[in-house]
Design a protein around this motif. Structure first.
Motif, PDB file in Angstrom:
ATOM      1  N   ALA A 149      48.658 110.325  28.954  1.00  0.00           N
ATOM      2  CA  ALA A 149      48.809 111.077  27.704  1.00  0.00           C
ATOM      3  C   ALA A 149      49.301 110.171  26.586  1.00  0.00           C
ATOM      4  O   ALA A 149      48.819 110.261  25.447  1.00  0.00           O
ATOM      5  CB  ALA A 149      49.780 112.252  27.908  1.00  0.00           C
ATOM      6  N   ALA A 150      50.220 109.282  26.897  1.00  0.00           N
ATOM      7  CA  ALA A 150      50.732 108.347  25.883  1.00  0.00           C
ATOM      8  C   ALA A 150      49.613 107.465  25.349  1.00  0.00           C
ATOM      9  O   ALA A 150      49.499 107.254  24.139  1.00  0.00           O
ATOM     10  CB  ALA A 150      51.851 107.488  26.475  1.00  0.00           C
ATOM     11  N   GLY A 151      48.781 106.942  26.223  1.00  0.00           N
ATOM     12  CA  GLY A 151      47.683 106.084  25.800  1.00  0.00           C
ATOM     13  C   GLY A 151      46.655 106.815  24.948  1.00  0.00           C
ATOM     14  O   GLY A 151      46.203 106.304  23.913  1.00  0.00           O
ATOM     15  N   VAL A 152      46.298 108.023  25.362  1.00  0.00           N
ATOM     16  CA  VAL A 152      45.314 108.803  24.603  1.00  0.00           C
ATOM     17  C   VAL A 152      45.877 109.180  23.236  1.00  0.00           C
ATOM     18  O   VAL A 152      45.186 109.061  22.212  1.00  0.00           O
ATOM     19  CB  VAL A 152      44.889 110.053  25.399  1.00  0.00           C
ATOM     20  N   LEU A 153      47.120 109.616  23.195  1.00  0.00           N
ATOM     21  CA  LEU A 153      47.727 109.981  21.910  1.00  0.00           C
ATOM     22  C   LEU A 153      47.848 108.772  20.988  1.00  0.00           C
ATOM     23  O   LEU A 153      47.631 108.877  19.780  1.00  0.00           O
ATOM     24  CB  LEU A 153      49.094 110.628  22.119  1.00  0.00           C
ATOM     25  N   VAL A 211      55.050 110.872  19.366  1.00  0.00           N
ATOM     26  CA  VAL A 211      54.990 111.486  20.698  1.00  0.00           C
ATOM     27  C   VAL A 211      54.441 110.491  21.717  1.00  0.00           C
ATOM     28  O   VAL A 211      54.959 110.389  22.838  1.00  0.00           O
ATOM     29  CB  VAL A 211      54.153 112.787  20.663  1.00  0.00           C
ATOM     30  N   SER A 212      53.419 109.732  21.338  1.00  0.00           N
ATOM     31  CA  SER A 212      52.851 108.765  22.276  1.00  0.00           C
ATOM     32  C   SER A 212      53.862 107.685  22.651  1.00  0.00           C
ATOM     33  O   SER A 212      53.958 107.293  23.815  1.00  0.00           O
ATOM     34  CB  SER A 212      51.576 108.139  21.718  1.00  0.00           C
ATOM     35  N   LEU A 213      54.629 107.209  21.671  1.00  0.00           N
ATOM     36  CA  LEU A 213      55.634 106.187  21.966  1.00  0.00           C
ATOM     37  C   LEU A 213      56.747 106.729  22.860  1.00  0.00           C
ATOM     38  O   LEU A 213      57.204 106.048  23.776  1.00  0.00           O
ATOM     39  CB  LEU A 213      56.204 105.616  20.673  1.00  0.00           C
ATOM     40  N   VAL A 214      57.168 107.957  22.600  1.00  0.00           N
ATOM     41  CA  VAL A 214      58.206 108.574  23.437  1.00  0.00           C
ATOM     42  C   VAL A 214      57.683 108.753  24.866  1.00  0.00           C
ATOM     43  O   VAL A 214      58.373 108.417  25.837  1.00  0.00           O
ATOM     44  CB  VAL A 214      58.683 109.915  22.837  1.00  0.00           C
ATOM     45  N   LEU A 215      56.467 109.281  25.007  1.00  0.00           N
ATOM     46  CA  LEU A 215      55.904 109.478  26.343  1.00  0.00           C
ATOM     47  C   LEU A 215      55.736 108.153  27.088  1.00  0.00           C
ATOM     48  O   LEU A 215      56.039 108.068  28.285  1.00  0.00           O
ATOM     49  CB  LEU A 215      54.560 110.203  26.257  1.00  0.00           C
ATOM     50  N   SER A 238      52.753 100.487  21.470  1.00  0.00           N
ATOM     51  CA  SER A 238      52.007 101.204  22.513  1.00  0.00           C
ATOM     52  C   SER A 238      51.420 100.223  23.515  1.00  0.00           C
ATOM     53  O   SER A 238      51.488 100.444  24.732  1.00  0.00           O
ATOM     54  CB  SER A 238      50.880 102.036  21.901  1.00  0.00           C
ATOM     55  N   SER A 239      50.848  99.139  23.026  1.00  0.00           N
ATOM     56  CA  SER A 239      50.258  98.140  23.915  1.00  0.00           C
ATOM     57  C   SER A 239      51.310  97.530  24.837  1.00  0.00           C
ATOM     58  O   SER A 239      51.081  97.383  26.041  1.00  0.00           O
ATOM     59  CB  SER A 239      49.582  97.038  23.094  1.00  0.00           C
ATOM     60  N   VAL A 240      52.464  97.202  24.278  1.00  0.00           N
ATOM     61  CA  VAL A 240      53.534  96.601  25.087  1.00  0.00           C
ATOM     62  C   VAL A 240      54.044  97.600  26.131  1.00  0.00           C
ATOM     63  O   VAL A 240      54.176  97.263  27.317  1.00  0.00           O
ATOM     64  CB  VAL A 240      54.687  96.107  24.183  1.00  0.00           C
ATOM     65  N   LEU A 241      54.327  98.826  25.718  1.00  0.00           N
ATOM     66  CA  LEU A 241      54.836  99.823  26.666  1.00  0.00           C
ATOM     67  C   LEU A 241      53.813 100.145  27.745  1.00  0.00           C
ATOM     68  O   LEU A 241      54.164 100.240  28.930  1.00  0.00           O
ATOM     69  CB  LEU A 241      55.245 101.097  25.925  1.00  0.00           C
TER      70      LEU A 241
END
Length: 186
Positions: free
Chosen positions: A112-116, A153-157, A73-76
């Motif tokens: 949304a990705a960050g919050v999830l 879901v967060s990684l996909v978003l 998540s941090s990298v994306l």
């Protein structure tokens, strides 16, 4: 949806455009991506106690998948932040107006990705929203089992938002003469 189109309108051509955009990144964008990924990682890791600290506490121990989700998540999200760094071709020249629906979609998806991701890697009973809505037992019974799904879901978003932004960096480039003229006016 056509046979060549995947989820979120991504095609193999979209992936090629995103890869082309990454190859065109300059040192400034790479440094911003690394710095943003580090900052996001530190913030998320510190607050969710993936990085042990004296300020925050975690009632429920971490599980094995928290760390890979946190790092990915941090990298994306760092890469997503770097896509907003001024590129050689301004967004207006690529047909994207600041504040346009396309840009708003990308911002909403990244947010949304960050919050999830935050909710996914955090302690289920330390999350005040889940705790207030479900209580301690409900957070363990209902929210904790959903955290791996939130992570996915967060990684996909995040990946989709990054791909949209990267694709947009090269999908409508200026002709070389116009780009050179714009560079001279800076």
């Amino acid at each position: 949806m056509t046979p060549l189109t995947g989820s979120f309108g991504m095609t193999s051509g979209s992936l090629r455009l995103a890869a082309l955009a990454l190859r065109g990144w300059r040192a400034r964008q790479v440094l911003v991506a690394a710095g943003a990924a580090l900052g996001i990682g530190l913030l998320m890791g510190f607050a969710t106690v993936l990085i042990p600290n004296q300020v925050f506490a975690r009632d429920i121990p971490t599980v094995w998948w928290n760390y890979p989700v946190w790092v990915l998540s941090s990298v994306l999200l760092g890469m997503l932040v770097a896509t907003y760094v001024t590129s050689p071709v301004p967004e207006q020249a690529r047909g994207i107006e600041p504040g346009s629906r396309s840009e708003a979609r990308e911002v909403r998806t990244g947010t949304a990705a960050g919050v999830l991701a935050w909710f996914a890697v955090g302690c289920p009973v330390c999350n005040k929203i889940a705790l207030l809505a479900l209580g301690y037992t409900g957070a363990l019974t209902w929210f904790a089992p959903l955290q791996p799904l939130l992570a996915l879901v967060s990684l996909v978003l995040a990946a989709v938002a990054v791909l949209w932004r990267l694709k947009g960096q090269v999908s409508c480039p200026l002709p070389a003469t116009s780009a050179a003229a714009m560079a001279r006016t800076r």
